[in-house]
Write a protein that holds these residues in place. Structure first.
Motif, PDB file in Angstrom:
ATOM      1  N   TRP A  98       1.072  -1.174  -0.302  1.00 48.00           N
ATOM      2  CA  TRP A  98       0.157   0.289   0.034  1.00 48.00           C
ATOM      3  C   TRP A  98       0.995   1.162  -0.282  1.00 48.00           C
ATOM      4  N   PHE A  99       2.594   1.538   0.444  1.00 49.13           N
ATOM      5  CA  PHE A  99       2.716   2.260   0.401  1.00 49.13           C
ATOM      6  C   PHE A  99       3.804   3.028  -0.689  1.00 49.13           C
ATOM      7  N   TRP A 100       3.565   2.111  -1.376  1.00 53.62           N
ATOM      8  CA  TRP A 100       3.598   2.775  -3.466  1.00 53.62           C
ATOM      9  C   TRP A 100       2.986   3.832  -3.594  1.00 53.62           C
ATOM     10  N   ASP A 101       1.944   4.123  -3.296  1.00 50.21           N
ATOM     11  CA  ASP A 101       0.813   4.078  -3.743  1.00 50.21           C
ATOM     12  C   ASP A 101       0.620   5.932  -3.634  1.00 50.21           C
ATOM     13  N   PRO A 102       0.197   6.610  -4.981  1.00 48.92           N
ATOM     14  CA  PRO A 102       0.898   8.429  -5.001  1.00 48.92           C
ATOM     15  C   PRO A 102       0.595   9.301  -4.135  1.00 48.92           C
ATOM     16  N   SER A 103      -0.702   8.650  -3.452  1.00 46.06           N
ATOM     17  CA  SER A 103      -1.654   8.916  -2.324  1.00 46.06           C
ATOM     18  C   SER A 103      -1.294   9.168  -1.445  1.00 46.06           C
ATOM     19  N   VAL A 104      -0.692   8.281  -0.591  1.00 44.53           N
ATOM     20  CA  VAL A 104       0.049   8.336   0.545  1.00 44.53           C
ATOM     21  C   VAL A 104       1.160   8.392   0.653  1.00 44.53           C
ATOM     22  N   ILE A 105       2.354   9.487  -0.333  1.00 38.93           N
ATOM     23  CA  ILE A 105       3.302   9.992  -0.734  1.00 38.93           C
ATOM     24  C   ILE A 105       3.040  11.680  -0.967  1.00 38.93           C
ATOM     25  N   HIS A 106       1.901  12.013  -1.245  1.00 37.93           N
ATOM     26  CA  HIS A 106       1.426  13.107  -1.041  1.00 37.93           C
ATOM     27  C   HIS A 106       0.084  13.904   0.411  1.00 37.93           C
ATOM     28  N   ALA A 107       0.301  12.728   0.562  1.00 33.76           N
ATOM     29  CA  ALA A 107      -0.219  12.563   2.394  1.00 33.76           C
ATOM     30  C   ALA A 107       0.653  12.407   3.545  1.00 33.76           C
ATOM     31  N   SER A 108       2.067  12.031   2.418  1.00 25.78           N
ATOM     32  CA  SER A 108       3.210  12.057   4.141  1.00 25.78           C
ATOM     33  C   SER A 108       4.264  11.744   2.980  1.00 25.78           C
ATOM     34  N   SER A 109       5.037  12.908   2.940  1.00 24.88           N
ATOM     35  CA  SER A 109       5.699  13.545   1.893  1.00 24.88           C
ATOM     36  C   SER A 109       7.324  12.797   2.665  1.00 24.88           C
ATOM     37  N   LYS A 110       7.039  12.356   4.171  1.00 25.83           N
ATOM     38  CA  LYS A 110       8.504  11.690   4.239  1.00 25.83           C
ATOM     39  C   LYS A 110       8.841   9.744   3.629  1.00 25.83           C
ATOM     40  N   MET A 111       7.382   9.664   3.255  1.00 24.87           N
ATOM     41  CA  MET A 111       7.566   8.544   2.968  1.00 24.87           C
ATOM     42  C   MET A 111       7.555   8.307   1.285  1.00 24.87           C
ATOM     43  N   ALA A 112       8.285   9.825   0.663  1.00 19.86           N
ATOM     44  CA  ALA A 112       8.266   9.174  -1.254  1.00 19.86           C
ATOM     45  C   ALA A 112       9.565   8.462  -1.518  1.00 19.86           C
ATOM     46  N   TYR A 113      10.895   8.032  -0.103  1.00 18.24           N
ATOM     47  CA  TYR A 113      11.598   7.166  -0.712  1.00 18.24           C
ATOM     48  C   TYR A 113      11.424   5.939  -1.140  1.00 18.24           C
ATOM     49  N   LEU A 114      10.334   5.883  -0.591  1.00 19.73           N
ATOM     50  CA  LEU A 114       9.852   4.457  -0.452  1.00 19.73           C
ATOM     51  C   LEU A 114       9.179   3.655  -1.829  1.00 19.73           C
ATOM     52  N   ARG A 115       9.195   5.172  -2.897  1.00 16.50           N
ATOM     53  CA  ARG A 115       9.104   4.432  -4.303  1.00 16.50           C
ATOM     54  C   ARG A 115       9.747   5.460  -4.859  1.00 16.50           C
ATOM     55  N   THR A 116       9.983   6.223  -4.339  1.00 15.64           N
ATOM     56  CA  THR A 116      11.303   7.014  -5.359  1.00 15.64           C
ATOM     57  C   THR A 116      12.467   6.396  -5.664  1.00 15.64           C
ATOM     58  N   LEU A 117      13.087   5.987  -4.189  1.00 13.63           N
ATOM     59  CA  LEU A 117      14.321   5.236  -4.770  1.00 13.63           C
ATOM     60  C   LEU A 117      14.481   4.127  -5.542  1.00 13.63           C
ATOM     61  N   PRO A 118      13.670   3.080  -5.277  1.00 10.10           N
ATOM     62  CA  PRO A 118      13.365   2.155  -6.200  1.00 10.10           C
ATOM     63  C   PRO A 118      13.040   2.908  -8.033  1.00 10.10           C
ATOM     64  N   GLU A 119      12.774   3.581  -8.006  1.00 12.74           N
ATOM     65  CA  GLU A 119      11.948   4.248  -9.216  1.00 12.74           C
ATOM     66  C   GLU A 119      13.098   4.907 -10.006  1.00 12.74           C
ATOM     67  N   SER A 120      14.169   5.911  -8.909  1.00 17.39           N
ATOM     68  CA  SER A 120      14.924   6.512  -9.747  1.00 17.39           C
ATOM     69  C   SER A 120      16.258   5.564 -10.054  1.00 17.39           C
ATOM     70  N   GLY A 121      15.918   3.827  -9.992  1.00 16.74           N
ATOM     71  CA  GLY A 121      16.760   2.832 -10.427  1.00 16.74           C
ATOM     72  C   GLY A 121      16.068   1.734 -11.556  1.00 16.74           C
ATOM     73  N   GLY A 122      15.169   2.486 -12.711  1.00 22.22           N
ATOM     74  CA  GLY A 122      14.416   1.724 -12.824  1.00 22.22           C
ATOM     75  C   GLY A 122      12.610   0.626 -13.035  1.00 22.22           C
ATOM     76  N   ALA A 123      12.389   0.711 -11.740  1.00 27.96           N
ATOM     77  CA  ALA A 123      11.755  -0.080 -11.019  1.00 27.96           C
ATOM     78  C   ALA A 123      10.368   0.715 -11.707  1.00 27.96           C
ATOM     79  N   SER A 124       9.302  -0.163 -11.898  1.00 27.20           N
ATOM     80  CA  SER A 124       7.862   0.482 -12.127  1.00 27.20           C
ATOM     81  C   SER A 124       6.917   0.159 -10.914  1.00 27.20           C
ATOM     82  N   PHE A 125       5.680   1.001 -11.642  1.00 30.55           N
ATOM     83  CA  PHE A 125       4.686   0.479 -11.043  1.00 30.55           C
ATOM     84  C   PHE A 125       3.200   0.073 -11.337  1.00 30.55           C
ATOM     85  N   TYR A 126       2.818  -0.522 -10.400  1.00 34.04           N
ATOM     86  CA  TYR A 126       1.216  -1.318 -11.119  1.00 34.04           C
ATOM     87  C   TYR A 126       0.244  -0.832 -10.264  1.00 34.04           C
ATOM     88  N   LEU A 127      -1.278  -0.723 -10.731  1.00 38.93           N
ATOM     89  CA  LEU A 127      -2.384  -0.459  -9.596  1.00 38.93           C
ATOM     90  C   LEU A 127      -2.819  -1.760  -9.479  1.00 38.93           C
TER      91      LEU A 127
END
Length: 310
Positions: free
Chosen positions: A234-263
């Motif tokens: 659940w914590f890769w949900d963009p709305s979670v990052i929007h509500a809790s910016s301190k959790m952004a690294y959970l998605r941006t870290l792998p995303e910066s290296g080429g990971a993809s995310f799917y609902l």
């Protein structure tokens, strides 16, 4: 005291208690180990075969809680002993699906987890419960059906499910199909990540996740037949990052290296773990947030390239 000696002493101590309680102890032990080593590989760690479930239920009905707990702990110790002997042998190729030698970091992570389990069992702090997700993880790790890391996740060999193809409309279907066709050599040979709930901060913070991804990238670099890693949360949900910016690294870290995310799906269960946070709970109650599960896929070549650049 070496780890092997510690496990030998533990096994002797547990068997000395059980010898007076279980007439066919060696048969019980070997049947338990056979289920885990022969039947569980290739299955999800949390899903025991029906025959194993029936056998464990009979075990519970036959023995007291203390005896049952000792049998579970004996199985863990005996599995760790066998796995440790394989790790310490000159030929480790039997530990993997292809003829590869595992990186030292991977072996060290296994031994550290075995030390942790052995110490908990020795001090009487370990509470084996066959229904517990934690115990099922430990059983899988002890048999090396699942692999521990030094940080926030364990991982097990699993095929990538295809349901993300049709979970969120045509745009996701096109992107997902491209992932399967162009970026993954074989979706059947991947590692699925599983959070370890006994490790929180600092492992859940950005340095902990970075350490984990670097560790598994080293493993993948030695295993060209493994196509990458995946997990859902659940914590890769963009709305979670929007509500809790301190959790952004959970998605941006792998995303910066080429990971993809799917609902994958939404969940309106008021008891969802994401709603333990007060802000997300308030947004949920106001109808402004619904927990959503996202699948993360990080292809092998991308995560190895990312790790090399760190």
């Amino acid at each position: 005291m070496t780890l092997q000696t510690k496990l030998d002493d533990l096994r002797e101590m547990i068997e000395s208690r059980l010898d007076k309680q279980v007439d066919t102890l060696s048969t019980v032990r070997e049947q338990y180990l056979s289920f885990v080593q022969d039947e569980m590989p290739g299955r999800a760690y949390s899903h025991f075969p029906d025959e194993m479930n029936r056998w464990l239920e009979q075990l519970s009905n036959t023995h007291s809680k203390d005896v049952e707990a000792d049998i579970h702990q004996l199985a863990l110790v005996a599995l760790m002993q066998r796995s440790l002997r394989s790790l310490d042998s000159s030929d480790q190729t039997g530990l993997a699906s292809h003829d590869v030698t595992m990186p030292t970091m991977v072996i060290d992570s296994i031994k550290e987890w075995f030390e942790y389990l052995a110490d908990d069992i020795a001090t009487g702090c370990y509470e084996p419960n066959v229904q517990s997700d934690l115990f099922r993880k430990d059983l899988a790790i002890s048999a090396l059906n699942m692999w521990p890391s030094r940080s926030i996740c364990h991982y097990e060999p699993r095929p990538l499910p295809r349901r993300f193809l049709t979970a969120n409309g045509i745009a996701q279907f096109v992107s997902a199909a491209d992932m399967l066709l162009r970026k993954l050599n074989n979706r059947q040979n991947m590692y699925e990540l599983h959070m370890e709930d006994r490790r929180t901060n600092p492992d859940f913070l950005e340095p902990g996740w970075r350490a984990f991804y670097l560790e598994i990238a080293q493993r993948l670099e030695s295993e060209p037949h493994v196509s990458g890693i995946f997990a859902q949360s659940w914590f890769w949900d963009p709305s979670v990052i929007h509500a809790s910016s301190k959790m952004a690294y959970l998605r941006t870290l792998p995303e910066s290296g080429g990971a993809s995310f799917y609902l994958l799906e939404s969940c309106d269960d008021a008891g969802h773990v994401a709603l333990q946070n007060k802000k997300r709970r308030r947004l949920f109650d106001e109808g402004k947030y619904t927990p959503k599960s996202y699948l993360m896929i990080w292809p092998r070549d991308d995560i190895v390239r990312w790790a090399q650049a760190q």
